[in-house]
Enzyme design. Structure first.
Site, PDB file in Angstrom:
ATOM      1  N   HIS A  84      88.859   0.645  -7.160  1.00  0.00           N
ATOM      2  CA  HIS A  84      89.982   1.676  -7.363  1.00  0.00           C
ATOM      3  C   HIS A  84      89.742   2.986  -8.122  1.00  0.00           C
ATOM      4  O   HIS A  84      89.179   2.665  -9.195  1.00  0.00           O
ATOM      5  CB  HIS A  84      91.353   0.982  -7.977  1.00  0.00           C
ATOM      6  CG  HIS A  84      92.470   1.788  -8.259  1.00  0.00           C
ATOM      7  ND1 HIS A  84      93.278   2.127  -7.289  1.00  0.00           N
ATOM      8  CD2 HIS A  84      92.790   2.362  -9.363  1.00  0.00           C
ATOM      9  CE1 HIS A  84      94.406   2.821  -7.603  1.00  0.00           C
ATOM     10  NE2 HIS A  84      94.016   3.060  -8.791  1.00  0.00           N
ATOM     11  N   ASP A 163     106.514  -3.089  -7.963  1.00  0.00           N
ATOM     12  CA  ASP A 163     106.063  -1.883  -8.488  1.00  0.00           C
ATOM     13  C   ASP A 163     106.381  -0.662  -7.680  1.00  0.00           C
ATOM     14  O   ASP A 163     106.656   0.256  -8.529  1.00  0.00           O
ATOM     15  CB  ASP A 163     104.328  -2.032  -8.386  1.00  0.00           C
ATOM     16  CG  ASP A 163     103.948  -0.663  -8.797  1.00  0.00           C
ATOM     17  OD1 ASP A 163     103.942  -0.475  -9.887  1.00  0.00           O
ATOM     18  OD2 ASP A 163     103.174  -0.053  -7.909  1.00  0.00           O
ATOM     19  N   SER A 185     100.748  -1.719 -13.122  1.00  0.00           N
ATOM     20  CA  SER A 185     101.218  -1.003 -11.752  1.00  0.00           C
ATOM     21  C   SER A 185      99.840  -1.021 -10.809  1.00  0.00           C
ATOM     22  O   SER A 185      99.981  -1.632  -9.876  1.00  0.00           O
ATOM     23  CB  SER A 185     101.883   0.140 -11.729  1.00  0.00           C
ATOM     24  OG  SER A 185     101.731   1.204 -10.693  1.00  0.00           O
ATOM     25  N   LYS A 189      98.922  -4.176  -7.569  1.00  0.00           N
ATOM     26  CA  LYS A 189      98.600  -4.205  -6.307  1.00  0.00           C
ATOM     27  C   LYS A 189      97.199  -4.496  -5.963  1.00  0.00           C
ATOM     28  O   LYS A 189      96.856  -5.139  -5.007  1.00  0.00           O
ATOM     29  CB  LYS A 189      98.877  -2.498  -5.930  1.00  0.00           C
ATOM     30  CG  LYS A 189     100.302  -2.118  -5.974  1.00  0.00           C
ATOM     31  CD  LYS A 189     100.622  -0.507  -5.893  1.00  0.00           C
ATOM     32  CE  LYS A 189     100.242   0.131  -7.177  1.00  0.00           C
ATOM     33  NZ  LYS A 189     100.415   1.457  -7.484  1.00  0.00           N
TER      34      LYS A 189
HETATM   35  N1  URA Z   1      98.943   4.977 -10.080  1.00  0.00           N
HETATM   36  C1  URA Z   1      99.708   3.779  -9.891  1.00  0.00           C
HETATM   37  O1  URA Z   1      99.568   3.133  -8.703  1.00  0.00           O
HETATM   38  N2  URA Z   1     100.593   3.430 -10.830  1.00  0.00           N
HETATM   39  C2  URA Z   1     100.767   4.028 -11.953  1.00  0.00           C
HETATM   40  O2  URA Z   1     101.610   3.729 -12.880  1.00  0.00           O
HETATM   41  C3  URA Z   1     100.210   5.546 -12.079  1.00  0.00           C
HETATM   42  C4  URA Z   1      99.112   5.590 -11.131  1.00  0.00           C
END
Ligand code: URA
Length: 426
Positions: A84, A163, A185, A189
């Site tokens: 990521h 989220d 957050s 995911k």
């Molecule tokens: N990207 C995300 O998925 N969440 C955040 O809070 C900030 C950037």
């Protein structure tokens, strides 16, 4: 167990730690509409101001994961590993990285999003390939992973729905910047996506979401702790985003540059970062393969072509080109000493490469092609960059963003962060 939302808000306002039960309850109740937006806004602001410790952040993440489905790749006969990036200007690394790591024997389920603001999204880039489709059923995704080893597709709405709701609220309540909320957050995911290993590319510098290196490190440490606590082997590289990555910024332009890397060419910074992230991913997956050899042997290119074809894309089709182009030339001779990622990112976005609202379409051919990078010798009148757009009324507005983004000095004295600043392990 039931709580009153107001008591939880008060607790965080008054610097108390939230209990596991309070966190589980409020995340679940908010997701189901039993806690109002104004109450969650107040809590998010209290968290932004007073923080959450590692235990609270881990629990908050787990509660968000529990709000939706969690993928399970246990039936695959390869180790799974994912990456990521917190996003940056010209950050197309996922495109060459996924086929390289898949060609080395891992399964790479890269569930991605679209871009918002000046950093582009992986799906927007892939969608520049004629015919390619982002949305797959879980069965299709598994089949591609099994047959090809790598898949880039849209993350389903079933992953961490808490989220999605909370992020939209944070966006309009000035609470996006809270590190525990960002970390939970992103990680909710990523953990729900179910890979066994995860490498985080946390960017810092002018074009990054976390421009301050200390905050980027704090975010990386928090995410590494959350991932490892959840049983996902997680590591982070803190990397530079003060200058754009590579020469291409914009969807089709970045696909073309990614294909160059897979063909054994491409800009050195893109190659170096791709290989560094690939090595970390392979290490986490317990594989000893050499990612550079995956390029030189042509195996990574073969995986790329199969990945694109499996999703309806034609890897040989010409990429879309913008209708208009305009070059910016150097007004002096010397050396390019500074090239600002943020200015270039905003200019590309204004040319149509990015979107201002979620509903907007991007223009696949729009963007910027740089002709020089920091440290290069420059001759007056030479092209520094070319802007591409489908709507030539955008040139002026894009050009405004480039004011001050380039500095030509008399010595090759560049002010630039090293590409990889730090590695954060468990
Ligand atoms: N990207 C995300 O998925 N969440 C955040 O809070 C900030 C950037």
């Amino acid at each position: 167990m039931d709580f009153a939302a107001v008591d939880i808000i008060k607790a965080k306002r008054d610097h108390h730690e939230l209990t596991d039960a309070q966190i589980d309850w409020i995340v679940d109740a908010y997701t189901h509409g039993a806690v109002a937006d104004e109450q969650m806004s107040a809590l998010a602001m209290a968290i932004l101001l007073n923080g959450m410790n590692t235990r609270e952040t881990v629990r908050w993440t787990e509660a968000m994961i529990a709000s939706g489905e969690r993928m399970d790749f246990g039936s695959l006969d390869r180790p799974t590993v994912d990456k990521h990036s917190t996003g940056g200007v010209g950050d197309k690394i996922t495109l060459p990285l996924v086929p390289i790591v898949a060609a080395c024997g891992a399964a790479v389920p890269q569930l991605s999003g679209r871009g918002l603001g000046h950093t582009g999204g992986t799906l927007d880039k892939m969608e520049a390939i004629p015919g390619w489709r982002a949305h797959l059923t879980n069965e299709e995704m598994f089949a591609i992973l099994r047959d090809v080893g790598g898949v880039i597709c849209a993350a389903g709405t079933g992953l961490a729905p808490a989220d999605r709701k909370l992020y939209a609220l944070r966006d309009v309540t000035a609470t996006v910047e809270a590190i525990p909320l960002i970390a939970s957050s992103i990680m909710s995911k990523k953990i729900a996506e179910g890979a066994g290993g995860l490498v985080l590319d946390v960017k810092t510098g002018s074009g990054a979401f976390m421009s301050d290196p200390d905050r980027a490190k704090e975010l990386a440490r928090s995410m590494v702790a959350i991932g490892n606590d959840a049983g996902v082997r997680t590591r982070a590289l803190i990397t530079a985003m003060d200058v754009p990555l590579g020469y291409a910024v914009g969807n089709a332009l970045e696909v073309a540059e990614s294909v160059e890397v897979l063909a054994g060419g491409g800009p050195q910074d893109v190659i170096d970062l791709t290989l560094a992230l690939a090595r970390e991913m392979l290490d986490l997956a317990g594989l000893e393969a050499d990612p550079h050899e995956a390029i030189t042997s042509g195996r990574a290119m073969d995986v790329w072509r199969r990945m694109v074809t499996a999703q309806g894309g034609d890897p040989d089709a010409p990429l879309p080109q913008a209708r208009h182009s305009l070059a910016i030339t150097a007004d002096a001779s010397g050396y390019l000493t500074h090239l600002d990622a943020l200015g270039v990112g905003i200019a590309a976005w204004r040319l149509g490469a990015g979107r201002a609202r979620k509903e907007d379409n991007v223009s696949p051919g729009a963007g910027i092609l740089l002709h020089a990078k920091s440290g290069d010798a420059i001759t007056e009148g030479q092209k520094l960059l070319t802007m591409f757009t489908d709507d030539d009324s955008r040139f002026g507005f894009a050009d405004d963003a480039l004011v001050g983004a380039f500095t030509i000095g008399s010595t090759p004295d560049i002010h630039q962060l090293p590409l990889i600043l730090e590695r954060i392990d468990a």
